[in-house]
Design a protein around this motif. Sequence first.
Motif, mmCIF file in Angstrom:
data_model
loop_
_atom_site.group_PDB
_atom_site.id
_atom_site.type_symbol
_atom_site.label_atom_id
_atom_site.label_comp_id
_atom_site.label_asym_id
_atom_site.label_seq_id
_atom_site.Cartn_x
_atom_site.Cartn_y
_atom_site.Cartn_z
ATOM 1 N N UNK A 119 0.790 -1.225 0.000
ATOM 2 C CA UNK A 119 0.000 0.000 0.000
ATOM 3 C C UNK A 119 0.822 1.275 0.000
ATOM 4 N N UNK A 120 2.142 1.160 0.031
ATOM 5 C CA UNK A 120 3.011 2.332 0.058
ATOM 6 C C UNK A 120 3.067 2.959 -1.335
ATOM 7 N N UNK A 121 2.837 4.275 -1.420
ATOM 8 C CA UNK A 121 2.900 4.926 -2.738
ATOM 9 C C UNK A 121 4.273 4.747 -3.394
ATOM 10 N N UNK A 122 4.273 4.700 -4.688
ATOM 11 C CA UNK A 122 5.449 4.589 -5.555
ATOM 12 C C UNK A 122 6.070 3.195 -5.591
ATOM 13 N N UNK A 123 6.061 2.474 -4.496
ATOM 14 C CA UNK A 123 6.679 1.143 -4.490
ATOM 15 C C UNK A 123 5.665 0.019 -4.294
ATOM 16 N N UNK A 124 4.440 0.380 -3.918
ATOM 17 C CA UNK A 124 3.432 -0.646 -3.624
ATOM 18 C C UNK A 124 3.172 -1.596 -4.776
ATOM 19 N N UNK A 125 3.067 -1.062 -5.992
ATOM 20 C CA UNK A 125 2.817 -1.925 -7.158
ATOM 21 C C UNK A 125 3.992 -2.868 -7.414
ATOM 22 N N UNK A 126 5.193 -2.409 -7.130
ATOM 23 C CA UNK A 126 6.364 -3.280 -7.296
ATOM 24 C C UNK A 126 6.343 -4.399 -6.264
ATOM 25 N N UNK A 127 5.901 -4.090 -5.052
ATOM 26 C CA UNK A 127 5.790 -5.118 -4.006
ATOM 27 C C UNK A 127 4.740 -6.158 -4.411
ATOM 28 N N UNK A 128 3.609 -5.681 -4.912
ATOM 29 C CA UNK A 128 2.563 -6.595 -5.387
ATOM 30 C C UNK A 128 3.108 -7.463 -6.532
ATOM 31 N N UNK A 129 3.837 -6.843 -7.442
ATOM 32 C CA UNK A 129 4.389 -7.579 -8.584
ATOM 33 C C UNK A 129 5.337 -8.682 -8.135
ATOM 34 N N UNK A 130 6.224 -8.356 -7.201
ATOM 35 C CA UNK A 130 7.163 -9.367 -6.698
ATOM 36 C C UNK A 130 6.393 -10.477 -5.984
ATOM 37 N N UNK A 131 5.370 -10.112 -5.227
ATOM 38 C CA UNK A 131 4.556 -11.116 -4.520
ATOM 39 C C UNK A 131 3.876 -12.064 -5.494
ATOM 40 N N UNK A 132 3.241 -11.502 -6.503
ATOM 41 C CA UNK A 132 2.512 -12.346 -7.460
ATOM 42 C C UNK A 132 3.466 -13.183 -8.321
ATOM 43 N N UNK A 133 4.595 -12.603 -8.691
ATOM 44 C CA UNK A 133 5.589 -13.364 -9.461
ATOM 45 C C UNK A 133 6.149 -14.510 -8.619
ATOM 46 N N UNK A 134 6.346 -14.245 -7.334
ATOM 47 C CA UNK A 134 6.836 -15.289 -6.427
ATOM 48 C C UNK A 134 5.811 -16.413 -6.316
ATOM 49 N N UNK A 135 4.554 -16.052 -6.157
ATOM 50 C CA UNK A 135 3.495 -17.065 -6.062
ATOM 51 C C UNK A 135 3.401 -17.877 -7.358
ATOM 52 N N UNK A 136 3.483 -17.197 -8.492
ATOM 53 C CA UNK A 136 3.415 -17.899 -9.784
ATOM 54 C C UNK A 136 4.587 -18.866 -9.936
#
Length: 188
Positions: free
Chosen positions: A39-56
């Motif tokens: 939820x942190x601005x500017x980096x939140x989407x990157x955190x989500x991306x790393x999370x989803x890529x890790x899960x995949x």
Amino acid sequence: PVVKTGDLTPLNDTASAVLELTARAEQTVDSPLWDIASGVPLVGESVVAVSEATRATHVIVRDVLPIAVDLASSIDPDELMREDGGIDIEPLRLVAQELPEIQAALTEAERHIERIDRDAVLPLIDESIGQLVDVVDQASPLLVQAEEYMPALLALLGSDESRTYAVLFQNNAESRATGGNPGGGTVL
């Protein structure tokens, strides 16, 4: 080379190590801190991306890699050609049985990848995620085609009954609508 030598110990060891690493990585990205960071601005989407890529990645390693290792251990390249000149289709049957499970795992991985907004992530992260996306994007259509055509291929190779094929070679020296007269042939 590992399959040809028959020593699958390095392959099994590597598969186990990779599974352990991806499981730990998935536990890390499933923590509350990662939820907060998303939820942190500017980096939140990157955190989500790393999370989803890790899960995949973990889905692929957990669900596909063991199947690949099992198939590698059950296929002996030296025994694919039978003594009578035929092809041993049992390895293809084994692959055909596993295709739905592999496709299901890739579909689950794709669902994780679809949650990534690649336009909103940092370039370094996008580059790494792009490699995963490329692998899944290339593998998925191939698996769909393999699953669709494998039954026909097995039937053509005689999985249900013995097959005999006449193969004719046309000679284009004499003009015909189909390309020429059959000038040679063989029976398979």
